[in-house]
Enzyme design. Structure first.
Site: not given
Ligand SMILES: [Zn+2]
Length: 386
Positions: A196, A280, A335, A354, A363
């Site tokens: 990253d 990336e 998830c 989350c 990162d």
């Molecule tokens: Zn999640």
């Protein structure tokens, strides 16, 4: 695969004079070619081909009083200068039409006397590495070379370079079979990393391991800005201006050398430690001269990506670039929901939670996503279906 090998060379005084003439002629032919194409463009005429320009700008020009001195240098030098101008235009057109990846390129610009000077010799110009270790160049002579390492094979061309600080180099192009640096494969599964790329940390690797952005990036950027400001205040054509310009050139050179060393070190370590490398695909901006101060970091990124890819391939590693629109930062690696930080505000968010209950380091989470996507792309490319 074509590789470049670069060595410092030490031309004698008469050889430097002969080289100066070759540099000047190559620059004039290049600039004449750019001018002719600009003219054709503004007149709505078709793009003049290399053959047409060769006749007008070399063969016929040599018969005129203003350009008679073109006859004093090897004609291959002049042909190569035309070829360089042609390639610069083809790259520009390809970039315009989107056929060429990477940053948008501008049209070729006129070469300046104060910039880096180059001339190229191909094999049919009879350049030769002699048994006495000197490099023989047509109409220049036998030049002393500091062979820091051996050439692995017969070179197909050599470019002689003079930097704005007055150093000379010979850069050879050598064709080698793929996989010359083939490394011992690393078998265990953990030897794969996403990368990253960022500003605060240069890169984040697997397990949150970071490569810090070196301090000299900022330091050199400040120095360069100061020197460029001083240069802009000096009167045109004055001795002080020439001195200030040399100072700017020396800083550029130091940046280039330290940046290149630093990048090589990072690339070497990553390739040595990882069997799979996924990164990336950043859109690294172009590197205009005037914007150089801004782009010490950007230039390092571009160089890092290019060398990483080439070294990974040569070592037989798996390498993939992940699309730059892939939401590596927003995706929750636990998830798969798009719950991560986004936009400019997101740049300040180091940690986030989350909805699924997992708390992420921004990162480190991005690295996991890049790695997984890279592994998916690499296995697709290898012809496996999941
Ligand atoms: Zn999640």
């Amino acid at each position: 695969m074509l590789l470049r090998y670069r060595y410092r060379i030490y031309p004698t005084r008469p050889q430097r004079t002969a080289l100066a003439r070759a540099f000047g002629c190559a620059r004039v032919v290049f600039n004449d070619a750019v001018a002719a194409r600009k003219h054709a463009y503004t007149q709505g005429l078709p793009y003049p081909t290399q053959a047409v320009l060769s006749k007008a700008l070399i063969t016929e020009a040599k018969r005129t009083a203003e350009r008679a001195w073109l006859g004093e240098v090897s004609s291959v030098v002049l042909q190569q200068a035309l070829a360089d101008a042609d390639r610069a235009y083809k790259n520009f057109f390809a970039s315009l039409s989107g056929k060429r990846s990477g940053p948008r390129m501008g049209p070729p610009r006129f070469k300046r006397r104060t910039g880096t000077q180059t001339v190229r010799f191909t094999r049919n110009a009879h350049f030769k590495v002699l048994d006495n270790d000197r490099l023989r160049l047509p109409k220049i002579g036998e030049v002393k070379v500091a062979w820091s390492r051996r050439l692995p094979a017969e070179p197909s061309s050599v470019t002689v370079i003079k930097t704005p600080t007055g150093k000379y180099y010979a850069s050879f192009v050598v064709a080698v079979d793929g996989g010359t640096d083939l490394a011992e494969p690393i078998a265990y599964h953990e030897a794969e990393t996403g990368i990253d790329l960022g500003l605060k940390d240069f890169a984040v690797l697997r397990g949150g391991k970071t490569i810090a952005s070196p301090k000299f990036f900022r330091r050199m950027k400040r120095k360069l800005k100061k020197a460029q400001r001083a240069l802009s205040r000096k009167q045109r054509g004055s001795k002080n201006r020439a001195k200030a310009r040399l100072k700017v050139a020396k800083i550029h050179e130091r940046i280039k050398v330290s940046r290149s060393d630093w990048v090589n070190k990072q690339v070497h370590r990553i390739v040595a430690e990882n069997q799979g490398i996924y990164v990336e695909d950043l859109h690294v901006r172009g590197l205009g001269q005037g914007r150089a101060a801004k782009s010490v970091h950007d230039a390092a990124l571009g160089m890092f990506l290019a060398r990483l890819e080439s070294k990974a391939h040569r070592a037989g590693r798996t390498f993939a670039r992940v699309d730059r629109f892939f939401p590596s930062t927003r995706l929750c690696s636990a998830c798969g929901a798009l719950t991560g930080p986004k936009g400019l505000d997101g740049l300040r968010t180091r940690r986030w939670a989350c909805g699924c209950g997992v708390v992420h380091d921004r990162d480190a989470n991005a690295e996991i996503n890049i790695r997984r996507e890279g592994q998916r792309l690499a296995s697709l490319a290898a012809g496996h279906t999941e």
